[in-house]
Design an enzyme around this catalytic site. Sequence first.
Site, short mmCIF file in Angstrom:
data_model
loop_
_atom_site.label_atom_id
_atom_site.label_comp_id
_atom_site.label_asym_id
_atom_site.label_seq_id
_atom_site.Cartn_x
_atom_site.Cartn_y
_atom_site.Cartn_z
N LYS A 108 0.83 -1.21 0.00
CA LYS A 108 0.00 0.00 0.00
C LYS A 108 0.87 1.26 0.00
O LYS A 108 2.10 1.18 0.11
CB LYS A 108 -0.96 -0.03 1.20
CG LYS A 108 -1.95 -1.21 1.16
CD LYS A 108 -2.78 -1.24 -0.10
CE LYS A 108 -4.06 -2.04 -0.02
NZ LYS A 108 -3.93 -3.49 0.16
C1 LIG Z 1 -5.33 -4.27 0.57
C2 LIG Z 1 -6.79 -4.18 0.52
C3 LIG Z 1 -7.61 -4.63 1.58
C4 LIG Z 1 -7.11 -5.42 2.72
O1 LIG Z 1 -6.12 -4.87 3.49
P1 LIG Z 1 -5.15 -5.86 4.32
O2 LIG Z 1 -4.44 -4.90 5.21
O3 LIG Z 1 -4.26 -6.52 3.33
O4 LIG Z 1 -6.01 -6.81 5.07
C5 LIG Z 1 -8.97 -4.42 1.49
N1 LIG Z 1 -9.53 -3.83 0.43
C6 LIG Z 1 -8.79 -3.41 -0.61
C7 LIG Z 1 -9.47 -2.73 -1.74
C8 LIG Z 1 -7.41 -3.58 -0.61
O5 LIG Z 1 -6.69 -3.20 -1.67
#
Ligand SMILES: *Cc1c(COP(=O)(O)O)cnc(C)c1O
Length: 401
Positions: free
Chosen positions: A198
């Site tokens: 992210k």
């Molecule tokens: C990465 C992501 C998540 C989940 O986040 P995690 O921290 O990996 O559990 C949820 N929704 C979207 C759209 C994502 O890209």
Amino acid sequence: MRCPLSATANARIYLSPPHMSGQEQAYIGEAFANNWIAPLGPHINAFESEISDYVGSGGAAAVSSGTAAIHLALRLLGVGEGDRVCCPSFTFIASANPIRYLGAEPVFIDSDPESWNMSPAALERALALGARFGQLPKAVIVVHLYGCMANMKEIMSICSRYGVPVVEDAAESLGSTYEGRQSGTFGRFGIFSFNGNKIITTSGGGMLVSDDTLALEKARFLATQARDDAPHYQHSQMGYNYRMSNVLAGIGRAQLAVLNERVDARRKVYHIYEEALKPWEEIRFMPELPGTRSNRWLTALTIDSPHAEAVIKGIMAGMASANIEVRPLWKPLHMQPVFSDSAFYTHSAAGTAVCEDLYHRGICLPSGSSLALEDQGRVIDVIQDVMHQLSGIAAKAVNQR
Ligand SMILES: *Cc1c(COP(=O)(O)O)cnc(C)c1O
């Protein structure tokens, strides 16, 4: 073909690698020095207040992942066995899995062509039908895919008309704004992810934000095994082990301090792609709705041509041999075997799915905030090569007529 000058000239280029600021070690050191190696401690409290200050929410609760934050948000909204929850089809599966964790059923909503995100028209039809049959969803999850904002004005107005609360999955959109307001602050709850890919990362982690500070207190309670206030261990409700580690919250604080720089860097990466690929009219980038500013977490594009699938295949193959990581756009959830029996509402009443079309014609490009200009040049070269080949094929087809 370009000849790599050295081994490093052909080093792997990743889609969205972690990008440390250099200050993280100092925060980790502080956690070690004070022996706060636990899912509680001063970094967690500070990270929560720094995030809520940044986005402008009443408060925040730090948790172990974005998925955990969605799970808690739905639980706090009372989602349970047999309930329905609307969710975009065009998203990562983590948006929808928590619906099933609670024994509820997802109702998938198509994208609209203007935003690629949740179609207000499809949502309206789903809610109208739900209201008619006394089966309104308990919540609507909205996602701002690849950092680009959904049409929040229309979605919020539809949801308030039907009295359905909104959860914003802003996992990909930290730092994006809609009419100046941060993503994640429109719904009853917003969630962010700090997974390794992210825009900022704690290696793994998430955040639940809301103006409802009492609900956030409840979230912290549920996230620590729902332990009642008693000297012994007593539990009257089912809880989870979902709190963030104090060590990781320290990493998050150092990362948050450079978030604005990261947004600027990703937007710059996007603009370089846009500029370099301008000559090809059939290349269309994910749109930024008027009045919004995307963090451009990933640069996403579609090929608008009858040969789209061949072009995408060509780009994928070219990138693989150039040692570059690329990905197709998210495969819609209503097409996933695990959700094969779930409901799906298309954008147009006629029934063709916008998100299926995007999936077949689209691709995500390396977009990391640390992407070097020369490396981005390698990515652009591959696309230009494939596009040149394609124009050759198209020209030949015209000549043969
Ligand atoms: C990465 C992501 C998540 C989940 O986040 P995690 O921290 O990996 O559990 C949820 N929704 C979207 C759209 C994502 O890209």
